[in-house]
Scaffold this motif. Sequence first.
Motif, PDB file in Angstrom:
ATOM      1  N   LYS A 198     -43.184   0.365  68.633  1.00  0.00           N
ATOM      2  CA  LYS A 198     -42.385   1.545  68.318  1.00  0.00           C
ATOM      3  C   LYS A 198     -41.037   1.572  69.027  1.00  0.00           C
ATOM      4  O   LYS A 198     -40.150   2.338  68.645  1.00  0.00           O
ATOM      5  N   GLU A 199     -40.857   0.741  70.037  1.00  0.00           N
ATOM      6  CA  GLU A 199     -39.563   0.672  70.709  1.00  0.00           C
ATOM      7  C   GLU A 199     -38.627  -0.344  70.052  1.00  0.00           C
ATOM      8  O   GLU A 199     -37.460  -0.461  70.433  1.00  0.00           O
ATOM      9  N   SER A 200     -39.117  -1.054  69.044  1.00  0.00           N
ATOM     10  CA  SER A 200     -38.354  -2.160  68.474  1.00  0.00           C
ATOM     11  C   SER A 200     -37.527  -1.727  67.267  1.00  0.00           C
ATOM     12  O   SER A 200     -38.075  -1.247  66.276  1.00  0.00           O
ATOM     13  N   PRO A 201     -36.215  -1.950  67.296  1.00  0.00           N
ATOM     14  CA  PRO A 201     -35.391  -1.672  66.116  1.00  0.00           C
ATOM     15  C   PRO A 201     -35.618  -2.675  65.004  1.00  0.00           C
ATOM     16  O   PRO A 201     -35.135  -2.462  63.881  1.00  0.00           O
ATOM     17  N   THR A 202     -36.361  -3.757  65.264  1.00  0.00           N
ATOM     18  CA  THR A 202     -36.669  -4.734  64.219  1.00  0.00           C
ATOM     19  C   THR A 202     -37.581  -4.130  63.153  1.00  0.00           C
ATOM     20  O   THR A 202     -37.583  -4.570  62.003  1.00  0.00           O
ATOM     21  N   VAL A 203     -38.370  -3.132  63.533  1.00  0.00           N
ATOM     22  CA  VAL A 203     -39.210  -2.437  62.552  1.00  0.00           C
ATOM     23  C   VAL A 203     -38.318  -1.534  61.709  1.00  0.00           C
ATOM     24  O   VAL A 203     -37.710  -0.593  62.219  1.00  0.00           O
ATOM     25  N   PHE A 204     -38.231  -1.833  60.433  1.00  0.00           N
ATOM     26  CA  PHE A 204     -37.490  -0.992  59.500  1.00  0.00           C
ATOM     27  C   PHE A 204     -38.283   0.274  59.200  1.00  0.00           C
ATOM     28  O   PHE A 204     -37.736   1.380  59.234  1.00  0.00           O
ATOM     29  N   ALA A 205     -39.569   0.111  58.903  1.00  0.00           N
ATOM     30  CA  ALA A 205     -40.407   1.271  58.575  1.00  0.00           C
ATOM     31  C   ALA A 205     -41.869   0.892  58.715  1.00  0.00           C
ATOM     32  O   ALA A 205     -42.256  -0.280  58.612  1.00  0.00           O
ATOM     33  N   TRP A 206     -42.697   1.909  58.926  1.00  0.00           N
ATOM     34  CA  TRP A 206     -44.149   1.782  58.871  1.00  0.00           C
ATOM     35  C   TRP A 206     -44.603   2.093  57.446  1.00  0.00           C
ATOM     36  O   TRP A 206     -44.060   2.999  56.810  1.00  0.00           O
ATOM     37  N   GLU A 207     -45.622   1.378  57.007  1.00  0.00           N
ATOM     38  CA  GLU A 207     -46.144   1.607  55.655  1.00  0.00           C
ATOM     39  C   GLU A 207     -47.642   1.865  55.718  1.00  0.00           C
ATOM     40  O   GLU A 207     -48.399   1.084  56.302  1.00  0.00           O
ATOM     41  N   LEU A 208     -48.083   2.955  55.110  1.00  0.00           N
ATOM     42  CA  LEU A 208     -49.438   3.445  55.297  1.00  0.00           C
ATOM     43  C   LEU A 208     -50.495   2.546  54.675  1.00  0.00           C
ATOM     44  O   LEU A 208     -51.575   2.356  55.244  1.00  0.00           O
ATOM     45  N   MET A 209     -50.203   1.985  53.497  1.00  0.00           N
ATOM     46  CA  MET A 209     -51.208   1.183  52.795  1.00  0.00           C
ATOM     47  C   MET A 209     -50.540   0.458  51.639  1.00  0.00           C
ATOM     48  O   MET A 209     -49.640   1.012  50.996  1.00  0.00           O
ATOM     49  N   ASN A 210     -50.971  -0.736  51.359  1.00  0.00           N
ATOM     50  CA  ASN A 210     -50.476  -1.443  50.188  1.00  0.00           C
ATOM     51  C   ASN A 210     -51.223  -1.001  48.942  1.00  0.00           C
ATOM     52  O   ASN A 210     -52.436  -1.183  48.832  1.00  0.00           O
ATOM     53  N   GLU A 211     -50.492  -0.357  48.032  1.00  0.00           N
ATOM     54  CA  GLU A 211     -50.965  -0.031  46.686  1.00  0.00           C
ATOM     55  C   GLU A 211     -52.246   0.796  46.660  1.00  0.00           C
ATOM     56  O   GLU A 211     -53.240   0.454  46.000  1.00  0.00           O
ATOM     57  N   ALA A 212     -52.243   1.923  47.367  1.00  0.00           N
ATOM     58  CA  ALA A 212     -53.405   2.813  47.378  1.00  0.00           C
ATOM     59  C   ALA A 212     -53.763   3.275  45.968  1.00  0.00           C
ATOM     60  O   ALA A 212     -52.901   3.677  45.188  1.00  0.00           O
TER      61      ALA A 212
END
Length: 436
Positions: A198-212
Amino acid sequence: MRAATIASLLLSFGTVLAAPAATDVPSGFVTTDGTSFQLDGQPFAFLGTNAYWLPLLSNDDDVHATFESMAAAGVKVVRTWGFNAINETELPYAEQVELVPQYRWRLLTFPQIWNSSGWTLNEGPQGLQRLDYVVSAAAMHDIRLIITFTNNWVGYGGADLYVNWLAGAGATHDVFYTDSTVIASYQQYVQTIVNRYKESPTVFAWELMNEARCASDLLTASAACHPGSGTLGLWYQQQSDFVRSLDPYHMITTGGEGQFYWAQPDTYWYNNTLVTDFNFDGAAGEDFEWTLGLPNIDFGVYHMYVQTWYPELDYPGSNFSIEDWGLDWIEAHALTAQMVGKPIVIEEFGVTGLDNKTAIYPTWVQRTLDTDHAGIMYWQWGQLNLTEGGGNQPFKYTDALVNGASPNDGFAVYTNQSAVLDIFTQAAAIQAQRSA
């Protein structure tokens, strides 16, 4: 699907106020600004791709070579899996990899090891340390990552593992979204991943699930998960709120395919019967318009596989047009995003066949550019000259490195397919201009 019809439906949907863009995010973190992304006070529009297999690579040079090729093509965001799970009964094969080389895939990345009481975390060299390396290598090449927490499908230990181990035999797939024990276990894993990066700017976004969806490829849905039930939407709300409680700065999105739940869904004729289109009648469980309005869903994503979705219509001599259907699908999501006031990203799309790609991708990509998509991400990146396992390396399921080529599901665009890759590098240049 007519544009006027779409606009009318969206107007009836009403205005949903988007969450205000953060003004205090740390330097280097991407955030939203209305229907656009913003990076350190400047617009950030991007061309991206998918490479779920990156954390499965155990050769560091292969990881770097892949990111280097992506960066040269103008790729700014890559979507990859933040999960991979095995059953405890498979673990001995991983530990005997030198004795049983056909099981070498099991030595790669398996952060979760499931047993009768739940799962244990593997933080070792064949566990989360592989994802650590992908994050660090992406940063070296100025590429950001969308990290997905789990999968609707069986691939790499998705939701059905939670259901099978924690809810037991006979449980339906949608128990994943409602059972408190399953949700707690999912959140435990999510918290592990979020706290780690969570401290990393390399993470663009969190994604909850692939194709729920209400159902998976192995487990069916119950009667409780039906069009209009809100099962998936309420789960999206609960989990996005949970992730936001852990991380106030990174963006969050669903990972959904973008199906609509329209009062007047599109229809088509099949076997002399007028049927409603599952992408518009809520049958899969999603309600894209409602979900995009959730306060902690920062931007919308959708997927597009017209050949796969409509095999009964796509045959030689039919009047069905893959290209035209895709153009309307793009337009529908762009209009929804404009109404809600959030960015939109076409996160996965593909057709099989090189001729199809060269003929159809230019019009699809141009439509996304014309409708101000903040991000364009195709499925999937194809890398050549990988060296792991001598260039021939089984992973799991049908995935493998073959003669140094990354997994090929028919949608991959390899670095030597210049006629197709040029379509995306040109789009990358346009997105870069929009970011200036």
